[in-house]
Design an enzyme around this catalytic site. Structure first.
Site, short mmCIF file in Angstrom:
data_model
loop_
_atom_site.label_atom_id
_atom_site.label_comp_id
_atom_site.label_asym_id
_atom_site.label_seq_id
_atom_site.Cartn_x
_atom_site.Cartn_y
_atom_site.Cartn_z
N LYS A 293 -7.82 1.58 -3.17
CA LYS A 293 -7.49 1.10 -1.81
C LYS A 293 -7.63 2.21 -0.77
O LYS A 293 -8.26 2.03 0.27
CB LYS A 293 -6.05 0.56 -1.84
N THR B 153 0.87 -1.18 0.00
CA THR B 153 0.00 0.00 0.00
C THR B 153 0.90 1.22 0.00
O THR B 153 1.64 1.45 0.97
CB THR B 153 -0.89 0.03 1.26
N LYS C 181 -1.68 4.97 8.64
CA LYS C 181 -0.86 5.06 7.42
C LYS C 181 -1.76 5.28 6.19
O LYS C 181 -1.51 6.16 5.37
CB LYS C 181 -0.04 3.76 7.24
P1 NAD Z 1 5.82 -6.03 7.49
O1 NAD Z 1 6.63 -4.93 8.08
O2 NAD Z 1 5.41 -7.17 8.33
O3 NAD Z 1 6.61 -6.64 6.21
C1 NAD Z 1 7.41 -5.88 5.34
C2 NAD Z 1 8.65 -6.70 5.03
O4 NAD Z 1 9.45 -5.98 4.09
C3 NAD Z 1 9.53 -6.94 6.25
O5 NAD Z 1 9.74 -8.33 6.41
C4 NAD Z 1 10.81 -6.18 5.94
O6 NAD Z 1 11.98 -6.82 6.45
C5 NAD Z 1 10.80 -6.20 4.42
N1 NAD Z 1 11.63 -5.16 3.81
C6 NAD Z 1 11.73 -3.85 4.16
N2 NAD Z 1 12.58 -3.21 3.34
C7 NAD Z 1 13.03 -4.14 2.45
C8 NAD Z 1 13.95 -4.11 1.36
N3 NAD Z 1 14.57 -2.98 1.02
N4 NAD Z 1 14.19 -5.25 0.69
C9 NAD Z 1 13.56 -6.40 1.04
N5 NAD Z 1 12.70 -6.49 2.07
C10 NAD Z 1 12.43 -5.38 2.77
O7 NAD Z 1 4.54 -5.32 6.83
P2 NAD Z 1 3.17 -6.03 6.36
O8 NAD Z 1 2.17 -5.94 7.44
O9 NAD Z 1 3.49 -7.34 5.72
O10 NAD Z 1 2.70 -4.97 5.25
C11 NAD Z 1 3.24 -4.96 3.94
C12 NAD Z 1 2.42 -4.02 3.08
O11 NAD Z 1 1.07 -4.48 3.05
C13 NAD Z 1 2.36 -2.57 3.60
O12 NAD Z 1 2.44 -1.70 2.50
C14 NAD Z 1 1.01 -2.51 4.29
O13 NAD Z 1 0.48 -1.20 4.32
C15 NAD Z 1 0.19 -3.44 3.42
N6 NAD Z 1 -0.99 -4.04 4.09
C16 NAD Z 1 -0.86 -4.60 5.33
C17 NAD Z 1 -1.98 -5.18 5.93
C18 NAD Z 1 -1.88 -5.82 7.30
O14 NAD Z 1 -2.92 -6.13 7.88
N7 NAD Z 1 -0.69 -6.05 7.83
C19 NAD Z 1 -3.22 -5.19 5.26
C20 NAD Z 1 -3.30 -4.65 3.98
C21 NAD Z 1 -2.17 -4.08 3.40
#
Ligand code: NAD
Length: 291
Positions: free
Chosen positions: A169, A94, A244
């Protein structure tokens, strides 16, 4: 079976990559976190020590990263010009509409097809393969993206051109933030007026106050279907993530010259809730503000 590079195997990406493996794909995974990579390996992914290695020879690249700045830098430095130009690029993070369009423009200029494909649904939906994908991109790119996304979700919807997935979204989540707050303040007022909350639910859930926030995710413990309220407001969708998305909606509204007073108030209330130390709590926990 396709060779798919997967970048970002956190709370959401971990389960999504596992579902691509279950669908028979050869998933080449990279994350900065050793723990996330170890989980990916347990789920059948092949792990790599850099984005560049993971995207070699890939037919598609899927990313699920924290924010727009990271998506921009990962694609600019290590995906565009590194993955084969025949690879379809899918960013499921997102992020803001402007960055999504910027990254997609850069990818297209280098000969790639790319879609923005953010998701609705949380960690349980990511693990269960029941996400809803909102996809921005050309008809041709959508046609290629659809079967890959279908392996991770229950619905894949073409929202329009580049950036349209992100636009859909944040507009959806702006409704969600505002209706959750409206639902919470109404239940808190009902209680102060001496109404039994189950009785109020029975009435309002069948009347014009009904919404998804009320009937699928009721913020009152013991009322309506099982929800994070029944679990001490743990699990579900963290208030920090709602904040966010509301910030992204406010940025988009400012750039489009749109008047969004309810979204703006929701953003202020979630900001105050998160600043008070509740960012990790489910977003329905904001009912405590009104009780
Ligand atoms: P998270 O922080 O659990 O996962 C993100 C991952 O990206 C981490 O494991 C981190 O180590 C990795 N990362 C960061 N920088 C990196 C890089 N340069 N190279 C490789 N890996 C890297 O976050 P999440 O909850 O999985 O959310 C991910 C996305 O999904 C976000 O944009 C969030 O807004 C969206 N989202 C989350 C939810 C939810 O309920 N958690 C729901 C809908 C959408």
């Amino acid at each position: 079976m396709s060779k798919i590079a997967f970048i970002g195997l956190g709370n959401m990406g971990g389960g999504m990559a596992a579902n691509l493996v279950k669908a028979g794909h050869d998933v080449h995974a990279f994350d900065l976190s050793a723990e996330a990579l170890a989980r990916a390996a347990d789920n059948g992914c092949t792990t790599y020590t850099s984005v560049r290695e993971a995207v070699q020879g890939a037919e598609a690249v899927v990313s699920m990263l924290p924010n727009g700045a990271i998506v921009d830098s990962v694609y600019a430095a290590d995906v565009i010009g590194q993955a084969p130009s025949s690879a379809l690029l899918l960013d499921c993070s997102t992020i803001d509409v402007a960055t999504a369009r910027k990254v997609e423009d850069a990818a297209q200029a280098a000969g790639y097809e790319m879609v923005d494909a953010p998701v609705s649904g949380g960690i349980a939906a990511a693990n269960g393969g029941t996400l809803t994908f909102m996809v921005g991109g050309s008809d041709a790119a959508f046609a290629k993206a659809e079967p890959i996304l279908a392996a991770m979700g229950k619905a894949v919807i073409h929202a329009g051109a580049s950036g349209a997935g992100q636009a859909a979204k944040i507009c959806n989540n702006m409704i969600l933030g505002a209706t959750m707050i409206a639902t919470c303040e109404a239940f808190a007022l009902a209680e102060k007026l001496g109404l039994d909350l189950q009785t109020f639910y029975d009435i309002s859930s069948k009347a014009s106050g009904q919404s998804w926030s009320m009937t699928s995710y009721c913020p009152v413990p013991g009322v309506g279907p099982a929800s994070p309220a029944d679990n001490g407001y743990q699990g579900g969708f963290a208030a920090a993530l709602m904040l966010k998305d509301l910030k992204l909606a406010m940025e988009a509204a400012a750039s489009a010259g749109a008047d969004v007073p309810m979204g703006q108030r929701a953003e202020e209330l979630y900001a105050a809730f998160a600043e008070a130390g509740n960012g990790g709590m489910d977003f329905s926990g904001i009912i405590k503000t009104f009780q």
